[in-house]
Scaffold this motif. Structure first.
Motif, PDB file in Angstrom:
ATOM      1  N   VAL A 892       0.906  -1.134  -0.113  1.00 49.40           N
ATOM      2  CA  VAL A 892      -0.013  -0.239   0.017  1.00 49.40           C
ATOM      3  C   VAL A 892       0.996   0.996   0.187  1.00 49.40           C
ATOM      4  O   VAL A 892       2.003   1.235   0.707  1.00 49.40           O
ATOM      5  CB  VAL A 892      -0.988  -0.021   1.161  1.00 49.40           C
ATOM      6  CG1 VAL A 892      -1.790   1.158   1.140  1.00 49.40           C
ATOM      7  CG2 VAL A 892      -1.708  -1.230   1.151  1.00 49.40           C
ATOM      8  N   ALA A 893       0.518   2.278  -0.696  1.00 49.54           N
ATOM      9  CA  ALA A 893       1.335   3.290  -0.965  1.00 49.54           C
ATOM     10  C   ALA A 893       1.168   4.375   0.279  1.00 49.54           C
ATOM     11  O   ALA A 893       0.084   4.455   0.785  1.00 49.54           O
ATOM     12  CB  ALA A 893       1.125   4.068  -2.239  1.00 49.54           C
ATOM     13  N   ASP A 894       2.271   5.051   0.796  1.00 48.44           N
ATOM     14  CA  ASP A 894       2.011   6.075   1.793  1.00 48.44           C
ATOM     15  C   ASP A 894       1.752   7.484   0.942  1.00 48.44           C
ATOM     16  O   ASP A 894       2.678   7.868   0.149  1.00 48.44           O
ATOM     17  CB  ASP A 894       3.304   6.221   2.568  1.00 48.44           C
ATOM     18  CG  ASP A 894       3.480   7.323   3.516  1.00 48.44           C
ATOM     19  OD1 ASP A 894       2.657   7.956   3.365  1.00 48.44           O
ATOM     20  OD2 ASP A 894       4.287   7.300   4.332  1.00 48.44           O
ATOM     21  N   PRO A 895       0.685   7.890   1.166  1.00 46.99           N
ATOM     22  CA  PRO A 895       0.564   9.042   0.200  1.00 46.99           C
ATOM     23  C   PRO A 895       1.533  10.223   0.192  1.00 46.99           C
ATOM     24  O   PRO A 895       1.637  10.794  -0.725  1.00 46.99           O
ATOM     25  CB  PRO A 895      -0.906   9.668   0.911  1.00 46.99           C
ATOM     26  CG  PRO A 895      -1.389   8.521   1.549  1.00 46.99           C
ATOM     27  CD  PRO A 895      -0.386   7.547   1.863  1.00 46.99           C
ATOM     28  N   ALA A 896       1.991  10.330   1.355  1.00 49.10           N
ATOM     29  CA  ALA A 896       3.080  11.361   1.798  1.00 49.10           C
ATOM     30  C   ALA A 896       4.339  11.347   0.666  1.00 49.10           C
ATOM     31  O   ALA A 896       4.969  12.328   0.345  1.00 49.10           O
ATOM     32  CB  ALA A 896       3.532  11.334   2.931  1.00 49.10           C
ATOM     33  N   TYR A 897       4.392   9.876   0.033  1.00 52.54           N
ATOM     34  CA  TYR A 897       5.531   9.879  -0.802  1.00 52.54           C
ATOM     35  C   TYR A 897       5.226   9.644  -2.177  1.00 52.54           C
ATOM     36  O   TYR A 897       5.941   9.759  -3.065  1.00 52.54           O
ATOM     37  CB  TYR A 897       6.357   8.579  -0.311  1.00 52.54           C
ATOM     38  CG  TYR A 897       7.223   8.713   0.995  1.00 52.54           C
ATOM     39  CD1 TYR A 897       8.143   9.613   0.993  1.00 52.54           C
ATOM     40  CD2 TYR A 897       6.667   8.185   2.184  1.00 52.54           C
ATOM     41  CE1 TYR A 897       9.192   9.898   2.343  1.00 52.54           C
ATOM     42  CE2 TYR A 897       7.502   8.281   3.515  1.00 52.54           C
ATOM     43  CZ  TYR A 897       8.575   9.125   3.376  1.00 52.54           C
ATOM     44  OH  TYR A 897       9.157   9.242   4.547  1.00 52.54           O
ATOM     45  N   VAL A 898       3.741   9.652  -2.416  1.00 55.96           N
ATOM     46  CA  VAL A 898       3.406   9.629  -3.902  1.00 55.96           C
ATOM     47  C   VAL A 898       3.652  10.705  -4.620  1.00 55.96           C
ATOM     48  O   VAL A 898       3.929  10.856  -5.879  1.00 55.96           O
ATOM     49  CB  VAL A 898       1.969   8.892  -3.777  1.00 55.96           C
ATOM     50  CG1 VAL A 898       1.416   9.040  -5.191  1.00 55.96           C
ATOM     51  CG2 VAL A 898       1.839   7.788  -2.948  1.00 55.96           C
ATOM     52  N   VAL A 899       3.490  12.105  -3.820  1.00 60.32           N
ATOM     53  CA  VAL A 899       3.921  13.278  -4.753  1.00 60.32           C
ATOM     54  C   VAL A 899       5.169  13.506  -4.401  1.00 60.32           C
ATOM     55  O   VAL A 899       5.956  13.263  -3.458  1.00 60.32           O
ATOM     56  CB  VAL A 899       2.914  14.397  -3.928  1.00 60.32           C
ATOM     57  CG1 VAL A 899       1.308  14.241  -4.368  1.00 60.32           C
ATOM     58  CG2 VAL A 899       2.933  14.491  -2.365  1.00 60.32           C
ATOM     59  N   ASP A 900       5.841  14.298  -5.327  1.00 57.46           N
ATOM     60  CA  ASP A 900       7.191  14.574  -5.360  1.00 57.46           C
ATOM     61  C   ASP A 900       7.314  15.944  -4.573  1.00 57.46           C
ATOM     62  O   ASP A 900       6.477  16.515  -4.171  1.00 57.46           O
ATOM     63  CB  ASP A 900       7.621  14.954  -6.697  1.00 57.46           C
ATOM     64  CG  ASP A 900       8.081  13.942  -7.887  1.00 57.46           C
ATOM     65  OD1 ASP A 900       8.776  13.007  -7.248  1.00 57.46           O
ATOM     66  OD2 ASP A 900       7.447  13.999  -8.823  1.00 57.46           O
ATOM     67  N   GLU A 901       8.849  15.822  -3.931  1.00 57.98           N
ATOM     68  CA  GLU A 901       8.737  16.897  -3.142  1.00 57.98           C
ATOM     69  C   GLU A 901       8.920  18.186  -3.856  1.00 57.98           C
ATOM     70  O   GLU A 901       8.303  19.280  -3.339  1.00 57.98           O
ATOM     71  CB  GLU A 901      10.255  16.951  -2.520  1.00 57.98           C
ATOM     72  CG  GLU A 901      10.528  17.753  -1.169  1.00 57.98           C
ATOM     73  CD  GLU A 901      11.797  17.387  -0.617  1.00 57.98           C
ATOM     74  OE1 GLU A 901      12.158  17.421   0.666  1.00 57.98           O
ATOM     75  OE2 GLU A 901      12.758  16.705  -1.333  1.00 57.98           O
ATOM     76  N   THR A 902       9.469  18.158  -5.131  1.00 53.62           N
ATOM     77  CA  THR A 902       9.220  19.475  -5.646  1.00 53.62           C
ATOM     78  C   THR A 902       8.886  18.971  -7.162  1.00 53.62           C
ATOM     79  O   THR A 902       8.845  17.790  -7.527  1.00 53.62           O
ATOM     80  CB  THR A 902      10.656  20.062  -5.957  1.00 53.62           C
ATOM     81  OG1 THR A 902      11.396  19.479  -6.604  1.00 53.62           O
ATOM     82  CG2 THR A 902      11.199  20.852  -4.824  1.00 53.62           C
TER      83      THR A 902
END
Length: 963
Positions: A892-902
């Motif tokens: 299961v993906a952790d949403p916090a890491y699904v988006v890029d930092e920048t």
RNA sequence: GCCGGGUUGGCGGAAUGGCAGACGCUGAUGUCUCAAACACAUCUGUCCGAAAGGGCGUGCGGGUUCGAAUCCCGCACCCGGCACCA
């Protein structure tokens, strides 16, 4: 089982000797073969893919039963003698990947595969090879099982069967008897047991066709009456007779140009006594229930067209000079009745003989086109009928531009104009559709126009064509003209209004009514073949058909010396079918006690078509060993019952080719509805979701004479193709032996391993699209697995190289984006893009260098396990886990890491990219706009021009429109 | 004829209103090797340019939009189904 369990480490390696020396633990074809064989043995011994039923002999773990169910099915294979090529398993691999994904996301997954093994191809193969069809078919099945096992398909093997197993076809025969012993109650809108109908006749609640009391009817008369209602019935009717195959065929098995789909022989119309299924009783429901199914629209449309519902009216015409005779027609355009200037009966119409006058009327004299040069109408009609009958459907088709026909000498009366209109016989009117008679309106119908032109008949336009219309018949919309008499006028009305007004008038006059007509015909269900299910029917001395009692099922196919069909000169229409089973007098003539003492009977010698076994096999997967019932009701409800979003129930996913759109898929729906009506199942539809996989095509190389040369020997030089020195041309076609371009799964698995083959087939493109096979490209997926292996295992030492501890930020983001994307792709069966995302993650790990974090490696293995199950199991085991990867949870993906930092924001000026900004994904519109407008590259590109408008789509894009 | 689906690099394809060409194949160059293969690395739509950079580009023609492979209209071609169904 325990042995494979405890010794997971691969022993053998392969490849070139030096490579082995340099990297003895590299993932090679030889190592893949070793890994795959071991895990396939493990799965079989462990029963890894066995799905528990809620009860019965396949009951199991209650926790698993409590999960949501997924019933995932393939259209089962027909085991041919040629074996599999790489095109065959495309769908099987896809359902397997999907089933594995569903298993890892908390479902009780039923996935298995049986074999469809009765029918013409198996029989023809047996005749060609001189072996008994049972021997050759069973050998083919065994061969196919071996080929399929090597692909690592996760099937519940306890549930597999072949349609030729007597334990299976016992129930095919049982269902036939259910259908035979039912009738369609129009008022209830469903099938009911035939006893209910008998009771209605006995009580007098329903009158017999002749009006005589039921008690006074003989056994033969009663059988005739019931035969008119049974859902399976024998009748004399024009059927598709194919002398080349020696059997009759269903409409669905005859191609548009009047040839047999199999063998491509001509097909003729012949009046023969044959078994039919009253599928037409279900036309409405088969149409309506399509709406709630999750099927490709193209297939739904094909079924809708095949069922062919059309609304119109029935209209009675009186015959001039015969007050009793009526010609009833069906028309979709009752509004054009004023333009009906003649009538046409189909050559087989039984009213023809009764309307024929003894002599030609005045009008026909000297018109050879009308009389066909015959002295009397009777002679003319007889001659025309003879021609029509010996004409094959092929000839009817090719000649269909030139209308033929003959005048009957009779006249009917147009009920609105009072005009006497001539009655013709012509083969452009088909007995099987509508009433077999039409009112001809040449002004509004192209076929009638052609006929009218050819025979010099009057043409009256009753719909005004548009200004400047120079065409002939006008079939479009427009106001009615020339359509008025003393009682009614349609003039000026649009088509729809005119239709309803004239229909009301016809009803008031008692000479017509609104009706609905279907293109669908009853399903011709008997074949003059050996290799099929025998009918569980016997005939008594009066020729009355009796059902065998359930206790006498299965009625086994007798062993015979001569099982070959009686075939004929394909073009000889003057032939009669002969059933192979009829040659076996010992089997045919029997003494049986059917409940009223021992009597002599004669068995039905036709066999069922090969569709019979595939009409209900989804149900037997559920409860394959049940000796007392087709399927246990509780088990059936569990796997097939209606639920949220699936109002008719059914299989959750059914994958197969689109070629079955109106054959198997329509027949199976029909049987399903009968079983539902009779209370044997809870699902009124067999397949809730249908998915059509594309075909794997292959290049065909043809020499100057057009003959295919072996594809493996063709070479490309400077964009042209050669076989040796001979130029050949390349085209895209089907894969197969005859085109010398077959590639087998065995040879690909030998070179790269089955996991590579699976990945390649799934990565080629979207599942529903056809695409060409390219053996050269397979290596790409092989490399993926080698890199994956190398990210976990040291090629030199064989040691697992993963390390504990947190991966870096970039790796975490790559991992969770992959998990998120792959999960969504799996759900939507976009396996090609799922593989691309796994490849990206794996490439990221390769590029980063150094040992991979255990947490990342494990989740990568879980991501790829549904697609490449053998290497998935092997790596999972080597990573230190004891169980099978099959029952692990999908990551299961952790949403916090699904988006890029920048994220990279592009700044466009009039839609052209001029600058890129690295910004936070959470940036506000105003801030982003300020950044964009202030960017030096943007300022330069604007060149001092003012800004008219700025469109901000944070965080990805800013578009500036200069003044 | 009617109905449905499609047309994106050399090839399979990705992107479904927001950086066209993800991922893979092929090809080029390099590292490793005595050498080759494997593996690894870099590049690989096209045109101009030494480069920086720029022009063009999703079958063709038009339209909508700040912005179109994506939506709309017309056309061409390919694939599939149906076809004398009144």
């Amino acid at each position: 089982m325990s042995e494979t369990n405890s010794s997971p480490v691969a022993s053998g390696t392969g490849g070139a000797p030096s490579a082995e020396a340099a990297a003895p633990h590299r993932y090679t074809a030889a190592m893949a073969a070793d890994i795959e064989a071991r895990w396939q043995d493990f799965w079989d011994a462990d029963g890894t893919y066995e799905a528990p039923n809620p009860s019965g002999d396949l009951a199991g773990d209650a926790d698993v039963v409590a999960r949501p169910k997924k019933f995932i099915m393939d259209m089962f294979p027909y085991p041919s003698g040629a074996g599999l090529h790489v095109g065959h398993p495309l769908g099987y691999i896809a359902t397997d990947v999907y089933a594995r994904y569903q298993r890892m996301t908390g479902h009780n997954v039923l996935h298995t595969l049986g074999f469809d093994a009765f029918g013409l191809p198996a029989e023809q193969y047996a005749v060609q090879t001189g072996t008994h069809p049972r021997v050759s078919t069973e050998a083919n099945i065994e061969n196919m099982k071996i080929q399929l096992r090597r692909l690592g398909l996760g099937h519940d093997k306890r549930r597999s069967f072949a349609t030729i197993d007597p334990d299976y076809y016992k129930w095919t025969q049982w269902i036939f008897l259910q259908i035979f012993n039912s009738w369609y109650d129009e008022s209830a809108g469903k099938a009911r047991p035939i006893e209910d109908l008998v009771a209605q006749f006995e009580s007098g609640e329903r009158a017999t066709p002749t009006g005589r009391p039921w008690s006074e009817l003989s056994a033969v008369e009663r059988a005739d009456v019931l035969g008119g209602h049974r859902l399976a019935y024998a009748s004399d009717a024009p059927v598709n007779w194919c002398p080349g195959l020696g059997t009759v065929l269903a409409n669905e098995e005859v191609t548009a140009d009047g040839r047999s789909e199999r063998g491509n022989f001509p097909v003729f119309k012949a009046n023969l006594r044959q078994w039919n299924m009253r599928i037409t009783a279900y036309a409405d429901r088969l149409l309506d229930d399509l709406d709630a199914l999750d099927w490709p629209e193209a297939i739904k449309l094909q079924q809708r067209n095949w069922i062919g519902r059309s609304e119109g009216a029935r209209i009675d015409f009186t015959v001039d000079g015969d007050d009793d005779a009526r010609i009833t027609v069906f028309t979709t355009r009752p509004d054009t009745l004023f333009g009906a200037t003649y009538m046409v009966l189909a050559p087989e119409h039984d009213l023809i003989d009764s309307v024929l006058p003894a002599e030609w009327p005045e009008e026909a004299r000297g018109k050879d086109a009308w009389t066909g040069g015959a002295a009397t109408p009777a002679e003319a009609v007889a001659e025309y009928r003879k021609q029509a009958q010996t004409k094959s459907d092929v000839e009817r088709q090719t000649e269909h531009k030139d209308k033929t026909g003959v005048f009957t000498g009779a006249y009917a009366v147009n009920p609105v104009t009072g005009t006497r209109i001539p009655v013709f016989v012509a083969d452009y009117v088909l007995m099987g559709y509508g009433t077999g008679a039409i009112m001809a309106v040449p002004g509004q119908d192209e076929r009638d126009w052609e006929f009218a032109e050819a025979f010099g008949l009057p043409i009256v336009r009753t719909v005004r064509p548009p200004e400047g219309w120079e065409g002939e018949a006008f079939t479009g919309q427009g106001p009615a003209i020339n359509s008025a008499n003393d009682e009614i006028s349609l003039d000026g009305l649009e088509v729809a209004e005119a239709k309803s007004k004239i229909t009301e008038w016809l009803v008031a006059k008692g000479i017509g009514e609104a009706t609905i007509n279907f293109r669908l015909r009853d399903w011709l269900f008997s074949r003059q073949r050996y290799w099929g299910e025998p009918f569980p029917i016997v005939y008594d001395e009066d020729g009355v058909a009796h059902a065998l009692p359930e206790s006498m099922l299965p009625l086994e196919l007798p062993e015979v010396d001569d099982y070959s069909p009686r075939t004929f000169d394909p073009d000889d229409a003057d032939t009669q079918p002969e059933t192979p089973l009829s040659r076996n007098a010992e089997w045919v003539d029997v003494e049986l006690d059917l409940g009223d003492g021992v009597k002599r009977y004669r068995r039905e010698t036709n066999t069922m078509p090969n569709w019979a076994g595939s009409c209900w096999y989804e149900l037997r997967y559920l409860d394959p060993h049940n000796a007392d019932k087709l399927v246990d009701p509780e088990v059936e409800r569990y796997w097939m019952g209606p639920r949220e979003g699936q109002p008719h129930g059914g299989v959750d996913l059914y994958v197969g080719g689109a070629e079955h759109a109106v054959l198997h898929l329509l027949y199976a729906r029909f049987w399903s509805k009968v079983l539902y009506d009779l209370g044997h199942v809870s699902s009124a539809e067999p397949f809730h979701k249908l998915f059509n996989q594309g075909m794997i095509q292959a290049y065909v190389y043809r020499d100057a004479r057009g003959f295919p040369v072996p594809a493996t020997e063709a070479e490309e030089r400077d964009g042209r193709f050669f076989h040796g020195d001979e130029p050949v041309r390349r085209e895209l076609g089907k894969m197969g032996k005859s085109l010398k371009n077959a590639v087998t799964p065995d040879e690909i698995a030998a070179e790269y391993g089955a996991d590579t083959l699976r990945l390649y087939e799934m990565a080629m493109g979207p599942l529903d699209v056809s695409r060409p096979w390219d053996t050269r490209a397979v290596v790409g997926q092989y490399r993926l697995l080698q890199r994956l292996w190398r990210n976990v295992v040291d090629e030199t030492t064989g040691e697992v190289t993963v390390v504990d501890g947190e991966p870096d930020e970039a790796t975490l983001r790559a991992l969770h984006k992959a998990i998120d994307g792959v999960g969504q792709d799996m759900e939507a069966m976009r396996f090609n893009t799922a593989i691309a995302k796994i490849t990206e993650l794996n490439n990221h790990l390769t590029k980063t260098g150094g040992p991979v974090a255990r947490s990342v490696a494990e989740r990568l293995v879980l991501l790829i396990a549904p697609l490449a199950p053998h290497i998935g199991e092997e790596l999972w085991r080597r990573l230190g886990h004891s169980g099978s990867v099959v029952h692990q949870d999908f990551p299961v993906a952790d949403p916090a890491y699904v988006v890029d930092e920048t994220v990279t924001c592009v700044v466009q000026i009039k839609g052209k990219v001029k600058a890129r900004l690295e910004v936070s994904p959470a940036i506000a519109d105003a801030e982003l706009e300020a950044l964009a407008v202030g960017d030096p590259a943007v300022v330069a590109a604007l060149g001092g021009a003012g800004i008219r408008k700025v469109i901000v789509r944070a965080p990805k894009l800013v578009n500036i429109v200069p003044a």
